[in-house]
Design a protein around this motif. Structure first.
Motif, PDB file in Angstrom:
ATOM      1  N   ASP A  65      -7.299 -12.749  -7.347  1.00  0.00           N
ATOM      2  CA  ASP A  65      -7.912 -14.065  -7.502  1.00  0.00           C
ATOM      3  C   ASP A  65      -9.151 -13.933  -8.379  1.00  0.00           C
ATOM      4  N   LEU A  66      -9.079 -14.509  -9.575  1.00  0.00           N
ATOM      5  CA  LEU A  66     -10.175 -14.423 -10.546  1.00  0.00           C
ATOM      6  C   LEU A  66     -11.444 -15.078 -10.020  1.00  0.00           C
ATOM      7  N   GLU A  67     -11.322 -16.285  -9.499  1.00  0.00           N
ATOM      8  CA  GLU A  67     -12.505 -17.028  -9.049  1.00  0.00           C
ATOM      9  C   GLU A  67     -13.199 -16.375  -7.858  1.00  0.00           C
ATOM     10  N   ALA A  68     -12.436 -15.757  -6.989  1.00  0.00           N
ATOM     11  CA  ALA A  68     -13.014 -15.124  -5.805  1.00  0.00           C
ATOM     12  C   ALA A  68     -13.394 -13.662  -6.050  1.00  0.00           C
ATOM     13  N   ASP A  69     -13.053 -13.129  -7.236  1.00  0.00           N
ATOM     14  CA  ASP A  69     -13.271 -11.699  -7.522  1.00  0.00           C
ATOM     15  C   ASP A  69     -12.675 -10.841  -6.411  1.00  0.00           C
ATOM     16  N   ARG A  70     -11.439 -11.153  -6.058  1.00  0.00           N
ATOM     17  CA  ARG A  70     -10.812 -10.493  -4.918  1.00  0.00           C
ATOM     18  C   ARG A  70      -9.363 -10.132  -5.224  1.00  0.00           C
ATOM     19  N   ALA A  71      -8.922  -9.053  -4.608  1.00  0.00           N
ATOM     20  CA  ALA A  71      -7.513  -8.661  -4.662  1.00  0.00           C
ATOM     21  C   ALA A  71      -7.053  -8.358  -3.250  1.00  0.00           C
ATOM     22  N   VAL A  72      -5.873  -8.833  -2.912  1.00  0.00           N
ATOM     23  CA  VAL A  72      -5.272  -8.530  -1.628  1.00  0.00           C
ATOM     24  C   VAL A  72      -4.026  -7.694  -1.908  1.00  0.00           C
ATOM     25  N   VAL A  73      -4.048  -6.480  -1.431  1.00  0.00           N
ATOM     26  CA  VAL A  73      -2.946  -5.544  -1.639  1.00  0.00           C
ATOM     27  C   VAL A  73      -2.104  -5.522  -0.373  1.00  0.00           C
ATOM     28  N   GLU A  74      -0.835  -5.864  -0.508  1.00  0.00           N
ATOM     29  CA  GLU A  74       0.076  -5.842   0.629  1.00  0.00           C
ATOM     30  C   GLU A  74       0.920  -4.578   0.567  1.00  0.00           C
ATOM     31  N   TYR A  75       1.138  -3.988   1.742  1.00  0.00           N
ATOM     32  CA  TYR A  75       1.962  -2.788   1.804  1.00  0.00           C
ATOM     33  C   TYR A  75       2.803  -2.815   3.068  1.00  0.00           C
ATOM     34  N   GLY A  76       3.835  -2.011   3.054  1.00  0.00           N
ATOM     35  CA  GLY A  76       4.776  -1.967   4.172  1.00  0.00           C
ATOM     36  C   GLY A  76       4.427  -0.884   5.160  1.00  0.00           C
ATOM     37  N   PRO A  77       5.408  -0.094   5.528  1.00  0.00           N
ATOM     38  CA  PRO A  77       5.179   0.899   6.580  1.00  0.00           C
ATOM     39  C   PRO A  77       4.232   2.026   6.162  1.00  0.00           C
ATOM     40  N   ASP A  78       4.238   2.379   4.893  1.00  0.00           N
ATOM     41  CA  ASP A  78       3.368   3.471   4.424  1.00  0.00           C
ATOM     42  C   ASP A  78       2.180   2.901   3.670  1.00  0.00           C
ATOM     43  N   ARG A  79       0.995   3.304   4.088  1.00  0.00           N
ATOM     44  CA  ARG A  79      -0.239   2.786   3.521  1.00  0.00           C
ATOM     45  C   ARG A  79      -0.558   3.477   2.198  1.00  0.00           C
ATOM     46  N   PRO A  80      -0.941   2.699   1.164  1.00  0.00           N
ATOM     47  CA  PRO A  80      -1.349   3.339  -0.086  1.00  0.00           C
ATOM     48  C   PRO A  80      -2.704   4.025   0.070  1.00  0.00           C
ATOM     49  N   ASP A  81      -2.937   5.006  -0.748  1.00  0.00           N
ATOM     50  CA  ASP A  81      -4.213   5.713  -0.762  1.00  0.00           C
ATOM     51  C   ASP A  81      -5.270   4.792  -1.363  1.00  0.00           C
ATOM     52  N   VAL A  82      -6.308   4.486  -0.589  1.00  0.00           N
ATOM     53  CA  VAL A  82      -7.350   3.560  -1.040  1.00  0.00           C
ATOM     54  C   VAL A  82      -8.058   4.104  -2.279  1.00  0.00           C
ATOM     55  N   ASP A  83      -8.311   5.399  -2.318  1.00  0.00           N
ATOM     56  CA  ASP A  83      -8.963   5.987  -3.486  1.00  0.00           C
ATOM     57  C   ASP A  83      -8.131   5.785  -4.748  1.00  0.00           C
ATOM     58  N   LYS A  84      -6.811   5.858  -4.611  1.00  0.00           N
ATOM     59  CA  LYS A  84      -5.936   5.629  -5.769  1.00  0.00           C
ATOM     60  C   LYS A  84      -5.976   4.167  -6.205  1.00  0.00           C
ATOM     61  N   LEU A  85      -6.097   3.242  -5.251  1.00  0.00           N
ATOM     62  CA  LEU A  85      -6.243   1.825  -5.607  1.00  0.00           C
ATOM     63  C   LEU A  85      -7.523   1.604  -6.406  1.00  0.00           C
ATOM     64  N   LEU A  86      -8.626   2.146  -5.892  1.00  0.00           N
ATOM     65  CA  LEU A  86      -9.918   1.974  -6.568  1.00  0.00           C
ATOM     66  C   LEU A  86      -9.912   2.628  -7.945  1.00  0.00           C
ATOM     67  N   GLU A  87      -9.301   3.795  -8.048  1.00  0.00           N
ATOM     68  CA  GLU A  87      -9.219   4.499  -9.325  1.00  0.00           C
ATOM     69  C   GLU A  87      -8.345   3.744 -10.323  1.00  0.00           C
ATOM     70  N   ALA A  88      -7.255   3.151  -9.851  1.00  0.00           N
ATOM     71  CA  ALA A  88      -6.368   2.396 -10.739  1.00  0.00           C
ATOM     72  C   ALA A  88      -7.112   1.228 -11.377  1.00  0.00           C
ATOM     73  N   VAL A  89      -7.986   0.602 -10.621  1.00  0.00           N
ATOM     74  CA  VAL A  89      -8.784  -0.515 -11.152  1.00  0.00           C
ATOM     75  C   VAL A  89      -9.858   0.012 -12.106  1.00  0.00           C
ATOM     76  N   LYS A  90     -10.484   1.112 -11.738  1.00  0.00           N
ATOM     77  CA  LYS A  90     -11.566   1.682 -12.564  1.00  0.00           C
ATOM     78  C   LYS A  90     -11.051   2.150 -13.926  1.00  0.00           C
ATOM     79  N   VAL A  91      -9.868   2.755 -13.939  1.00  0.00           N
ATOM     80  CA  VAL A  91      -9.288   3.288 -15.172  1.00  0.00           C
ATOM     81  C   VAL A  91      -9.098   2.200 -16.226  1.00  0.00           C
ATOM     82  N   ILE A  92      -8.828   0.978 -15.796  1.00  0.00           N
ATOM     83  CA  ILE A  92      -8.609  -0.101 -16.759  1.00  0.00           C
ATOM     84  C   ILE A  92      -9.879  -0.899 -17.054  1.00  0.00           C
ATOM     85  N   GLY A  93     -11.033  -0.426 -16.553  1.00  0.00           N
ATOM     86  CA  GLY A  93     -12.307  -1.001 -16.953  1.00  0.00           C
ATOM     87  C   GLY A  93     -12.972  -1.965 -15.991  1.00  0.00           C
ATOM     88  N   TYR A  94     -12.521  -2.009 -14.754  1.00  0.00           N
ATOM     89  CA  TYR A  94     -13.106  -2.896 -13.762  1.00  0.00           C
ATOM     90  C   TYR A  94     -13.612  -2.060 -12.591  1.00  0.00           C
TER      91      TYR A  94
END
Length: 106
Positions: A65-94
């Motif tokens: 959500d651009l206006e809220a400066d927020r992202a909601v990540v949905e996942y199933g039975p296996d949880r994604p690595d939070v550090d990898k989520l943060l890094e994926a965003v950082k790599v593209i400049g945010y």
């Protein structure tokens, strides 16, 4: 005539149950990780962040959500690595950070 009406009502109930089952999850609700994302200025930014988050293993969907400066990540039975989520965003400049710290600790 009454038999026809009863049969139509029964068919309608069966159809409603089928639709509800098709729309519901597989018995478990999706789990989410909430992120604050900074640096986005346009819809193209939203697309980039969405694509980056969805490229992380175990992410089902990312709703950004651009206006809220927020992202909601949905996942199933296996949880994604939070550090990898943060890094994926950082790599593209945010920048991103977890909003709910208890979620990061799980």
């Amino acid at each position: 005539m009454k038999t026809l009406i009863v049969e139509l009502i029964a068919l309608a109930i069966v159809a409603a149950v089928i639709i509800l089952l098709a729309c519901s999850k597989t018995g478990s609700e999706a789990k989410v990780i909430d992120l604050k994302v900074s640096g986005m200025t346009c819809n193209k930014c939203v697309e980039r962040v969405t694509k980056a988050l969805e490229s992380v293993p175990n992410v089902d969907t990312a709703k950004v959500d651009l206006e809220a400066d927020r992202a909601v990540v949905e996942y199933g039975p296996d949880r994604p690595d939070v550090d990898k989520l943060l890094e994926a965003v950082k790599v593209i400049g945010y920048e991103a950070e977890v909003i709910d710290q208890s979620e990061a600790a799980r």
